[in-house]
Write an enzyme that holds these catalytic residues in place. Structure first.
Site, PDB file in Angstrom:
ATOM      1  NE  ARG A  75       5.524  -1.425   3.937  1.00  0.00           N
ATOM      2  CZ  ARG A  75       4.399  -0.917   3.335  1.00  0.00           C
ATOM      3  NH1 ARG A  75       4.384   0.042   2.409  1.00  0.00           N
ATOM      4  NH2 ARG A  75       3.182  -1.778   3.409  1.00  0.00           N
ATOM      5  NE  ARG A 101       2.604   5.183   8.017  1.00  0.00           N
ATOM      6  CZ  ARG A 101       3.311   5.834   7.793  1.00  0.00           C
ATOM      7  NH1 ARG A 101       4.048   5.476   6.742  1.00  0.00           N
ATOM      8  NH2 ARG A 101       3.895   6.845   8.277  1.00  0.00           N
ATOM      9  CB  ILE A 102       0.921   0.865   0.665  1.00  0.00           C
ATOM     10  CG1 ILE A 102       0.870   2.161  -0.300  1.00  0.00           C
ATOM     11  CG2 ILE A 102       0.676  -0.274  -0.382  1.00  0.00           C
ATOM     12  CD1 ILE A 102      -0.468   2.421  -0.693  1.00  0.00           C
ATOM     13  CG  LEU A 103      -2.753  -1.944   4.548  1.00  0.00           C
ATOM     14  CD1 LEU A 103      -4.109  -2.432   4.439  1.00  0.00           C
ATOM     15  CD2 LEU A 103      -1.950  -2.203   6.031  1.00  0.00           C
ATOM     16  CB  THR A 118     -13.579   4.295   1.908  1.00  0.00           C
ATOM     17  OG1 THR A 118     -14.364   5.235   1.368  1.00  0.00           O
ATOM     18  CG2 THR A 118     -12.927   4.717   3.237  1.00  0.00           C
ATOM     19  CG  HIS A 119      -9.533   6.508  -3.170  1.00  0.00           C
ATOM     20  ND1 HIS A 119      -8.210   6.615  -2.601  1.00  0.00           N
ATOM     21  CD2 HIS A 119      -9.402   7.116  -4.362  1.00  0.00           C
ATOM     22  CE1 HIS A 119      -7.517   7.822  -3.660  1.00  0.00           C
ATOM     23  NE2 HIS A 119      -8.368   7.899  -4.702  1.00  0.00           N
ATOM     24  CG  ASP A 151      -4.885  -5.055  -5.665  1.00  0.00           C
ATOM     25  OD1 ASP A 151      -4.637  -4.173  -5.214  1.00  0.00           O
ATOM     26  OD2 ASP A 151      -5.166  -5.532  -7.136  1.00  0.00           O
ATOM     27  N   GLY A 153      -1.692  -3.298  -5.037  1.00  0.00           N
ATOM     28  CA  GLY A 153      -1.458  -2.085  -5.520  1.00  0.00           C
ATOM     29  C   GLY A 153      -1.748  -0.809  -4.692  1.00  0.00           C
ATOM     30  CG  ASP A 155      -6.030   4.046  -3.670  1.00  0.00           C
ATOM     31  OD1 ASP A 155      -6.263   3.243  -2.464  1.00  0.00           O
ATOM     32  OD2 ASP A 155      -5.653   4.732  -3.714  1.00  0.00           O
TER      33      ASP A 155
HETATM   34  C1  GAR Z   1     -11.500   9.625   3.631  1.00  0.00           C
HETATM   35  O1  GAR Z   1     -12.154  10.591   2.946  1.00  0.00           O
HETATM   36  C2  GAR Z   1     -10.882   8.509   3.055  1.00  0.00           C
HETATM   37  O2  GAR Z   1     -11.430   8.248   1.859  1.00  0.00           O
HETATM   38  C3  GAR Z   1      -9.662   9.273   2.825  1.00  0.00           C
HETATM   39  O3  GAR Z   1      -9.062   9.851   3.831  1.00  0.00           O
HETATM   40  C4  GAR Z   1     -10.481  10.361   4.574  1.00  0.00           C
HETATM   41  C5  GAR Z   1     -10.656  10.028   6.002  1.00  0.00           C
HETATM   42  O4  GAR Z   1     -11.446  10.625   6.608  1.00  0.00           O
HETATM   43  N1  GAR Z   1      -8.491   8.183   2.439  1.00  0.00           N
HETATM   44  C6  GAR Z   1      -7.711   8.347   1.307  1.00  0.00           C
HETATM   45  O5  GAR Z   1      -7.433   9.347   0.830  1.00  0.00           O
HETATM   46  C7  GAR Z   1      -6.827   7.027   1.338  1.00  0.00           C
HETATM   47  N2  GAR Z   1      -6.346   7.201  -0.101  1.00  0.00           N
HETATM   48  P1  GAR Z   1     -11.827  10.278   8.179  1.00  0.00           P
HETATM   49  O6  GAR Z   1     -10.376   9.888   8.933  1.00  0.00           O
HETATM   50  O7  GAR Z   1     -12.609  11.349   8.675  1.00  0.00           O
HETATM   51  O8  GAR Z   1     -12.725   8.996   8.108  1.00  0.00           O
END
Ligand code: GAR
Length: 210
Positions: A75, A101-103, A118-119, A151, A153, A155
């Protein structure tokens, strides 16, 4: 008359991390050639060779790199290789847009307070890889999307902006995620632009743009 040089707005270098189709990346690329936007995507890095986002990048003439975990002993090695692959582009901001993936610390230490994610849920509810599915399973009537600083954690970093999306009767994960993504990409473009133009102040949990 003395010649007055044109004011050239500075443009921040942005690296986007993708694992999936790259619709958020595509929206950033629709704006990045506008000098007034203030951000230019100079590189796209993925953990997967088959990420559709890589084709989106190539279609826009943006250089790509793949750092696949399977190619590294552990990792920590992968984290350091990710950091190096991103650092090559000398970014002012790193945008995790569907990067699944988690950074780790070696990556975040290289780009302190410079990584946004973005979540597809209203954090702190429903963090992790299945934000849409988990919100549906819980039976919430309103969910949405969150753009936040990353950070160590999952999200958990300070929130920059959120938008709500109503859950409709009959929604499944795909229909709800599609409606969230429409709102999400507009929000991401807005936040990335404001962050590079105006900067971010972080005091405890509170992040303020400008
Ligand atoms: C997005 O909705 C993003 O928020 C999500 O994956 C999608 C990617 O869409 N990310 C996560 O769930 C991270 N936990 P895209 O590849 O079409 O931009």
């Amino acid at each position: 008359m003395p010649h007055k040089p044109a004011v050239v707005p500075s443009t921040a270098r942005v690296v986007v991390l993708v694992s999936g189709g790259g619709s958020n990346l595509a929206e950033l690329l629709r704006h990045h050639t506008d000098p007034a936007y203030g951000a230019r995507v100079v590189g796209v890095v993925s953990d997967r060779t088959d990420a559709g986002g890589l084709d989106v990048a190539r279609g826009a003439g943006v250089p790509t790199a793949v750092v696949a975990p399977a190619d590294f002993a552990d990792r920590g090695e992968w984290d350091r290789a990710m950091a190096q692959a991103v650092a090559v582009f000398d970014p002012a901001l790193v945008v995790s847009a569907g990067f699944m993936r988690i950074l780790g610390q070696p990556f975040l230490e290289r780009f302190p307070d410079k990584v946004v994610n973005t979540h597809p849920a209203l954090l702190p509810s429903f963090p992790g890889a299945h934000g849409v599915r988990d919100a549906l399973a819980h039976g919430v009537r309103v969910t949405g999307c969150t753009v936040h600083l990353v950070d160590s954690g999952v999200d958990t970093g300070p929130i920059l902006a959120q938008r709500a999306v109503e859950v409709l009767d009959g929604d499944d994960e795909a229909t709800l995620h599609e409606r969230i993504k429409v709102v999400e990409r507009a929000l991401l473009v807005d936040v990335v632009g404001r962050v590079v133009r105006d900067g971010v102040r972080v005091e405890g949990r509170r992040a303020t743009i400008g």
